[in-house]
Design an enzyme around this catalytic site. Structure first.
Site, PDB file in Angstrom:
ATOM      1  N   GLU A  89      45.711  45.017  22.580  1.00  0.00           N
ATOM      2  CA  GLU A  89      46.465  45.588  23.709  1.00  0.00           C
ATOM      3  C   GLU A  89      47.773  46.223  23.239  1.00  0.00           C
ATOM      4  OE1 GLU A  89      46.419  42.236  26.435  1.00  0.00           O
ATOM      5  OE2 GLU A  89      47.846  41.145  25.196  1.00  0.00           O
ATOM      6  N   PRO A  90      47.671  47.351  22.525  1.00  0.00           N
ATOM      7  CA  PRO A  90      48.877  48.039  22.071  1.00  0.00           C
ATOM      8  C   PRO A  90      49.590  48.750  23.213  1.00  0.00           C
ATOM      9  CG  PRO A  90      46.928  49.328  21.505  1.00  0.00           C
ATOM     10  CD  PRO A  90      46.434  48.045  22.125  1.00  0.00           C
ATOM     11  N   TYR A 105      68.821  46.273  21.882  1.00  0.00           N
ATOM     12  CA  TYR A 105      68.263  45.788  20.598  1.00  0.00           C
ATOM     13  C   TYR A 105      68.927  46.424  19.387  1.00  0.00           C
ATOM     14  CZ  TYR A 105      64.317  45.197  23.885  1.00  0.00           C
ATOM     15  OH  TYR A 105      63.531  44.898  24.968  1.00  0.00           O
ATOM     16  N   CYS A 129      79.310  53.117  32.476  1.00  0.00           N
ATOM     17  CA  CYS A 129      80.585  52.415  32.343  1.00  0.00           C
ATOM     18  C   CYS A 129      80.419  51.153  31.532  1.00  0.00           C
ATOM     19  CB  CYS A 129      81.131  52.099  33.714  1.00  0.00           C
ATOM     20  SG  CYS A 129      81.681  53.590  34.481  1.00  0.00           S
ATOM     21  N   TYR A 134      58.906  51.957  26.500  1.00  0.00           N
ATOM     22  CA  TYR A 134      60.032  51.102  26.886  1.00  0.00           C
ATOM     23  C   TYR A 134      61.308  51.895  27.177  1.00  0.00           C
ATOM     24  CZ  TYR A 134      56.774  47.609  25.101  1.00  0.00           C
ATOM     25  OH  TYR A 134      55.656  46.849  24.886  1.00  0.00           O
TER      26      TYR A 134
HETATM   27  N1  LLP Z   1      50.476  42.153  24.741  1.00  0.00           N
HETATM   28  C1  LLP Z   1      51.423  41.268  25.110  1.00  0.00           C
HETATM   29  C2  LLP Z   1      50.999  39.967  25.593  1.00  0.00           C
HETATM   30  C3  LLP Z   1      52.778  41.600  25.019  1.00  0.00           C
HETATM   31  O1  LLP Z   1      53.697  40.710  25.373  1.00  0.00           O
HETATM   32  C4  LLP Z   1      53.154  42.886  24.560  1.00  0.00           C
HETATM   33  C5  LLP Z   1      54.565  43.280  24.477  1.00  0.00           C
HETATM   34  C6  LLP Z   1      52.142  43.796  24.199  1.00  0.00           C
HETATM   35  C7  LLP Z   1      50.821  43.393  24.292  1.00  0.00           C
HETATM   36  C8  LLP Z   1      52.431  45.185  23.701  1.00  0.00           C
HETATM   37  O2  LLP Z   1      53.167  45.178  22.530  1.00  0.00           O
HETATM   38  P1  LLP Z   1      53.500  46.558  21.784  1.00  0.00           P
HETATM   39  O3  LLP Z   1      52.203  47.134  21.271  1.00  0.00           O
HETATM   40  O4  LLP Z   1      54.141  47.441  22.772  1.00  0.00           O
HETATM   41  O5  LLP Z   1      54.397  46.166  20.687  1.00  0.00           O
HETATM   42  N2  LLP Z   1      60.984  45.966  25.371  1.00  0.00           N
HETATM   43  C9  LLP Z   1      60.787  45.742  23.960  1.00  0.00           C
HETATM   44  C10 LLP Z   1      59.347  45.411  23.631  1.00  0.00           C
HETATM   45  C11 LLP Z   1      58.846  44.187  24.377  1.00  0.00           C
HETATM   46  C12 LLP Z   1      57.400  43.887  24.072  1.00  0.00           C
HETATM   47  C13 LLP Z   1      56.894  42.837  24.986  1.00  0.00           C
HETATM   48  N3  LLP Z   1      55.512  42.527  24.848  1.00  0.00           N
HETATM   49  C14 LLP Z   1      61.262  46.978  23.200  1.00  0.00           C
HETATM   50  O6  LLP Z   1      61.681  47.940  23.822  1.00  0.00           O
HETATM   51  O7  LLP Z   1      61.258  46.987  21.976  1.00  0.00           O
END
Ligand code: LLP
Length: 439
Positions: free
Chosen positions: A294-295, A338, A365, A394
């Site tokens: 699940e990317p 971050y 602000c 994001y």
């Molecule tokens: N599956 C689950 C259970 C997750 O918690 C996440 C991301 C994904 C898949 C997808 O992960 P990705 O492929 O996007 O890395 N807001 C943060 C990222 C938080 C990710 C949370 N979970 C940022 O902007 O870096």
């Protein structure tokens, strides 16, 4: 082979004869004039290309089923593009579930994740026949089963576990280590299975789910994760006589925000993940499980850019030169939250190599509202259009109305055409839920 996530810019990025940046055949300076700024721009060719790379990279495993992590970016148009490419969805809220359903897409290939799903959200998911619920904790298991018994329904579930794997990414986006708020500890799994078999009988366990973190560059974490999950399937089979048929290994593949980022390609991770899976299947003598991934970030990050107009500037005596854009932390919170780094270019100027080192400030602000701390730009001046790369993931999904600024519009570009996929918010929408109380 280099894959989409290894590029900083959308695949169709070019400079036209005027020297202006173009994406999807559209001149970004013209898009800024037509739709105004700040503006999110998504390139369809880049979106489709990464989706196809994932499918191609995993094609040797027939039981591969990709899902797109909606939290990275969910709008009706994005949902439609992902569904058309054969992706299901990882959803984590009633809002994400509703958006997919409202776009006319079935939820049968979606998994409902999250560590504190509400009764209303679970009821909505069940009513819309969601494919899987990934049960995160004992509280949810009891709640889910009670709803199912009330409605006289059953639900296929995954069990979310923390596999005890740490990855080297920002602390806030690590999830697979033992001290995490997500999922069951492996030592609790047996009690969960027992409860499902004997008490929570409207729940049907299909498999195990984990997610180790986000913006990951090391392939080893998925190799280890796959082995941990398969080993648990074998353990559960030996102890309870049931063989789980599915594993979901989450998302996490990194992308290239700056030249310093070196994420692996989808082909590299697929090869390592499948090797680990095939070896573990043999080692633990289990049937080939369905493999879900699940990317999120890698599916939409590279396809998106943000356009801003440069405004005021300030030269600190003997210090930095700040130039402010007409957006910032409310449309992209990642730098302030971050310390995330981004690459940017002036969209309306030829590369002449007369560069100036500046700091790009947001207009909110908050002193921490700095979009890019240090960047060399082509003679930046007021009125120029700044294109910040890699904001597809994001960015919009974490956008807020801080300072009551309007959320930007989003356009999709493809084959020299552009179309609005999210309208710019209006002042009327900002106050539409407000009430003046007479008490
Ligand atoms: N599956 C689950 C259970 C997750 O918690 C996440 C991301 C994904 C898949 C997808 O992960 P990705 O492929 O996007 O890395 N807001 C943060 C990222 C938080 C990710 C949370 N979970 C940022 O902007 O870096």
């Amino acid at each position: 082979m280099k894959t989409t996530n290894q590029n900083i810019k959308p695949l169709t990025t070019k400079r036209n004869e005027k020297g202006n940046l173009t994406i999807g055949g559209c001149d970004l300076t013209e898009l800024a004039q037509k739709y105004s700024t700040p503006l999110y721009v998504m390139d369809k060719e880049t979106l489709v290309s990464i989706a196809r790379e994932y499918k191609d990279a995993f094609k040797s495993y027939p039981k591969f089923k990709p899902k797109f992590a909606s939290k990275a970016l969910m709008t009706s148009a994005i949902a439609k593009i992902m569904a058309d490419e054969g992706f299901g969805f990882d959803v984590v809220s009633g809002g994400e579930i509703y958006t997919i359903h409202n776009a006319g897409i079935s939820l049968e290939n979606s998994t409902f994740n999250g560590n504190n799903k509400s009764r209303e959200e679970l009821e909505l998911a069940i009513a819309l026949d969601i494919g899987r619920v990934s049960v995160d904790n004992f509280y949810e298991l009891e709640l889910l089963d009670s709803i199912l018994k009330e409605k006289n329904k059953t639900q296929k579930v995954m069990l979310r576990v923390t596999p005890g794997i740490e990855c080297h990414t920002h602390e806030y986006i690590q999830t697979g280590h033992l001290d995490s708020k997500f999922g069951f500890d492996l030592t609790q799994l047996d009690s969960v299975v027992e409860l499902i078999l004997n008490k929570y009988t409207n729940v049907e366990i299909m498999g195990l789910h984990a997610h180790v973190g986000s913006q990951i560059f090391e392939t080893k974490v998925w190799v280890d994760e796959v082995e941990v999950l398969v080993k648990e399937i074998k353990r559960i089979k030996d102890k309870f006589g049931i063989e789980l048929q599915e594993i979901n290994i989450g998302g996490g593949l990194g992308i290239t925000y700056t030249e310093c980022d070196t994420p692996p390609s989808t082909y590299e991770i697929a090869e390592k993940i499948l090797k680990s899976l095939n070896e573990s299947i043999k080692k633990y003598n289990i049937k080939e499980p369905v493999l879900y991934i699940e990317p999120g970030r890698s599916m939409v990050g590279t396809a998106g850019v943000s356009l801003y107009t440069l405004g005021s500037s300030k030269q600190v005596p003997n210090g930095r030169k700040y130039i402010a854009v007409n957006g910032g932390m409310a449309d992209n919170v990642r730098p302030s939250m971050y310390g995330a780094l981004y690459t940017a270019e002036i969209a309306n100027k030829k590369d002449t190599n007369i560069k100036e080192k500046v700091t790009i400030a947001g207009k909110f602000c908050e002193s921490g509202d700095i979009l890019i701390k240090e960047i060399e730009l082509e003679k930046p001046e007021k009125g120029d259009i700044l294109c910040v790369y890699n904001t597809g993931a994001y960015g919009y999904s974490m956008a807020s109305n801080y300072n009551l600024m309007l959320k930007p519009a989003m356009v999709l570009v493809n084959n020299s055409q552009s179309a609005i996929i999210v309208n710019r918010q209006t002042y009327e929408q900002l106050v539409q839920n407000d009430k003046i109380a007479d008490i």
